[in-house]
Design an enzyme around this catalytic site. Structure first.
Site, mmCIF file in Angstrom:
data_model
loop_
_atom_site.group_PDB
_atom_site.id
_atom_site.type_symbol
_atom_site.label_atom_id
_atom_site.label_comp_id
_atom_site.label_asym_id
_atom_site.label_seq_id
_atom_site.Cartn_x
_atom_site.Cartn_y
_atom_site.Cartn_z
ATOM 1 C CG HIS A 1 -0.350 -0.013 2.538
ATOM 2 N ND1 HIS A 1 0.117 1.121 3.153
ATOM 3 C CD2 HIS A 1 -0.119 -1.026 3.414
ATOM 4 C CE1 HIS A 1 0.592 0.802 4.350
ATOM 5 N NE2 HIS A 1 0.473 -0.496 4.534
ATOM 6 C CG ASP B 1 -2.809 4.013 2.590
ATOM 7 O OD1 ASP B 1 -2.393 2.963 2.068
ATOM 8 O OD2 ASP B 1 -3.694 4.021 3.473
ATOM 9 C CG ASP C 1 2.796 0.114 7.651
ATOM 10 O OD1 ASP C 1 2.545 -0.491 6.603
ATOM 11 O OD2 ASP C 1 1.939 0.346 8.521
ATOM 12 C CD GLU D 1 -3.082 -1.667 5.093
ATOM 13 O OE1 GLU D 1 -3.167 -2.729 5.717
ATOM 14 O OE2 GLU D 1 -2.680 -0.616 5.644
ATOM 15 C CD GLU D 2 -1.546 1.989 7.480
ATOM 16 O OE1 GLU D 2 -2.260 1.472 8.353
ATOM 17 O OE2 GLU D 2 -0.345 1.738 7.335
ATOM 18 C CD GLU E 1 1.115 -3.990 5.716
ATOM 19 O OE1 GLU E 1 1.795 -3.404 6.584
ATOM 20 O OE2 GLU E 1 0.184 -3.449 5.098
ATOM 21 C CG HIS F 1 0.711 2.618 12.329
ATOM 22 N ND1 HIS F 1 -0.620 2.273 12.388
ATOM 23 C CD2 HIS F 1 1.151 2.168 11.137
ATOM 24 C CE1 HIS F 1 -0.950 1.623 11.281
ATOM 25 N NE2 HIS F 1 0.111 1.540 10.504
HETATM 26 ZN ZN LIG Z 1 0.926 -1.367 6.326
#
Ligand SMILES: [Zn+2]
Length: 397
Positions: free
Chosen positions: A82, A84, A114, A146-147, A174, A369
Site C-alpha cells: 500500500h 498510503d 510501513d 489500506e490504513e 508489510e 505508525h
Molecule cells: Zn501497512
C-alpha cells in the site's frame, strides 16, 4: 529456523536508498491524495517500457497501480504494497517525517517500515525483472487507503479478476522483519441502533429504555467473547498473540439526561476472527439474541426496534506452510519459521480472490505508525537480497 545469521548481508544498494528517499518524500497520508507517488511510479515504469494500469477511486484523487513486468505466459507473481501512510499529527518527530534521514544504521521517515521500503525495492529492481529471461511475469500492485480499512486494493483485485489475470501467488510486503507470515485475523465492524420510547423517568414503566436494552446486547456480545476465549483449540499454525477470536464494543451513544427514559442508543462493535471462525455466525447470534428482546419492548412501544448494520469487513489470511507461495517466501527470506500477526493486511483479500498470498517485508510493525518510524539498513538489505534471489530462481525460458 532462521539461518539468516549464516548469511552475511551487506548494505542496501545506493539506487535502493535513493528510491526509498524518493517515496518517503511523497506525503501519502491516507486522507490525502496518493497521486504524486502513483504518477511518478507510472512515469518511471513507462520509461522502462512497462504499461502500468491506474485504477482510480470515485474522487479521482487516489489510485491503485498495477503493472506487469515481462511477457511470460505462465501465471505471474505479485509484489504488493500500500502506498498510503498513517498521519503524523500530534506526534513528536525528531526529524522531518517526509524526508528520509539515515542515522545509526536506520532510515527514519513516515512509511520507512510501513511500507515504502518494500515498494522501493520492487521498483528499484524493476529493470532487472524486465531483463530476466523467464516465462513467469512479475506484477506490481500498489494500493491506496489500506490504513483506513483495506479499501483501495478491493478495486485493484476486482480489476485483476475481471481482466482474467490469474497470478500464481502474491507477496505482501508489510513489515514482518522478513519473516513469512501465513495468517492474520479477519476484522469485521458492526453498528447497532436501539429505538425505544421516551418517558419521564418517574414513569419508567411508560418508556422503553434504549440504553438498557443496548446494554443487554453489549453484555451478550461480551459473553460470546468469553466463550471464544474458552474454546481456543491447539493449532499446528503459528499462534496469534491473542490466540482466539475477540469481540468488543468500542463506542456507545445514548440518552439525554438522567431523568429521561432514553429513546435512542447506538453502539459500534467489532469481531476479530481467527481462521475457521465465521463473522456471519457471530453476527447472526447477536441478532438472534436481540430479537428475543423485541416482544417485551413492543408491549410498551409497538415501533420499538433494534437495527443492525454490517459496516465493514476485511477477511483474514489463512495459508498453510506447505503452500508453494509460502515455501517460496521462506526460501527467498532464508527463514523457515512462520508467523501469524494480529494486525490486518491486504493479504486476506488477495487470498479471498483465489490468489495464494504470504506476508513478508522489511522492518517491524512495532516501529510503524509511531513517531520516528524507521527501518534498519540491515532489514532493507535483507529485502533487496530476497528479491535478488527471486530473480535468480525464476525459471528460465
Ligand atoms: Zn501497512
Amino acid at each position: 529456523m532462521s539461518d539468516n545469521q549464516s548469511d552475511q548481508i551487506g548494505a542496501p544498494s545506493a539506487d535502493l536508498l535513493a528510491m526509498i528517499e524518493r517515496l518517503i518524500a511523497f506525503p501519502t497520508v491516507s486522507r490525502d491524495s496518493n497521486l504524486g507517488l502513483i504518477e511518478w511510479t507510472r512515469d518511471y515504469l513507462q520509461n522502462l517500457g512497462v504499461k502500468p494500469r491506474l485504477i482510480y477511486d470515485k474522487t479521482e484523487k487516489k489510485a491503485n497501480l498495477f503493472a506487469t513486468l515481462g511477457e511470460g505466459k505462465k501465471p505471474g507473481l505479485i509484489l504488493s504494497g500500500h502506498t498510503d501512510v498513517v498521519p503524523v499529527d500530534g506526534q513528536a518527530w525528531d526529524t522531518d517525517p517526509f524526508k528520509a534521514t539515515i542515522k545509526d544504521g536506520k532510515i527514519f521517515g513516515r512509511g520507512a517500515a510501513d511500507m515504502k521500503s518494500y515498494i522501493a525495492t520492487a521498483l528499484t529492481l524493476a529493470p532487472r525483472f524486465l531483463d530476466a529471461v523467464t516465462d513467469t511475469p512479475m506484477h506490481l500492485a500498489l494500493s491506496y487507503d489500506e490504513e483506513v480499512g483495506c479499501l483501495g486494493v478491493r478495486s485493484l483485485i476486482a480489476d485483476l479478476v475481471e481482466s482474467g489475470v490469474r497470478p500464481a501467488g502474491c507477496i505482501v510486503g508489510e513489515p514482518t522483519l522478513m519473516q513469512p507470515v501465513i495468517a492474520h485475523k479477519g476484522t469485521h465492524r458492526f453498528r447497532c441502533c436501539v429505538t425505544g420510547r421516551e418517558a419521564h423517568s418517574s414513569y419508567t414503566t411508560h418508556g422503553v429504555n434504549a440504553v438498557e436494552y443496548a446494554a443487554r446486547i453489549i453484555v451478550y456480545i461480551r459473553q460470546i467473547a468469553d466463550r471464544m476465549a474458552r474454546s481456543v483449540t491447539p493449532s499446528p499454525l503459528p499462534a496469534f498473540t491473542v490466540p482466539y477470536t475477540t469481540l468488543q464494543t468500542g463506542v456507545v451513544h445514548g440518552g439525554l439526561a438522567s431523568n429521561i427514559v432514553p429513546k435512542q442508543c447506538e453502539f459500534l462493535f467489532e469481531a476479530r476472527t481467527t481462521p475457521g471462525i465465521f463473522a456471519e455466525a457471530l453476527y447472526n447470534e447477536v441478532q438472534e439474541f436481540a430479537a428475543t428482546l423485541l416482544p417485551e419492548m413492543r408491549n410498551v412501544e409497538p415501533n420499538a426496534a433494534i437495527d443492525f448494520e454490517w459496516l465493514a469487513s476485511a477477511p483474514g489470511l489463512d495459508m498453510r506452510v506447505e503452500d508453494p507461495i509460502v515455501q517460496l517466501a521462506a526460501t527467498l527470506a532464508r527463514n523457515h519459521s512462520y508467523g501469524a500477526v494480529s494486525y490486518g493486511t491486504e493479504a486476506g483479500l488477495f487470498q479471498a480472490a483465489g490468489i495464494p498470498t504470504v506476508v513478508c517485508g522489511p522492518g517491524s510493525i512495532e516501529e510503524a505508525h509511531r513517531p520516528n518510524e524507521f527501518v534498519s539498513l540491515e532489514q532493507v538489505a535483507q529485502c533487496e537480497a530476497f528479491m535478488l534471489r527471486l530473480l535468480e530462481i525464476l525459471p528460465t525460458r
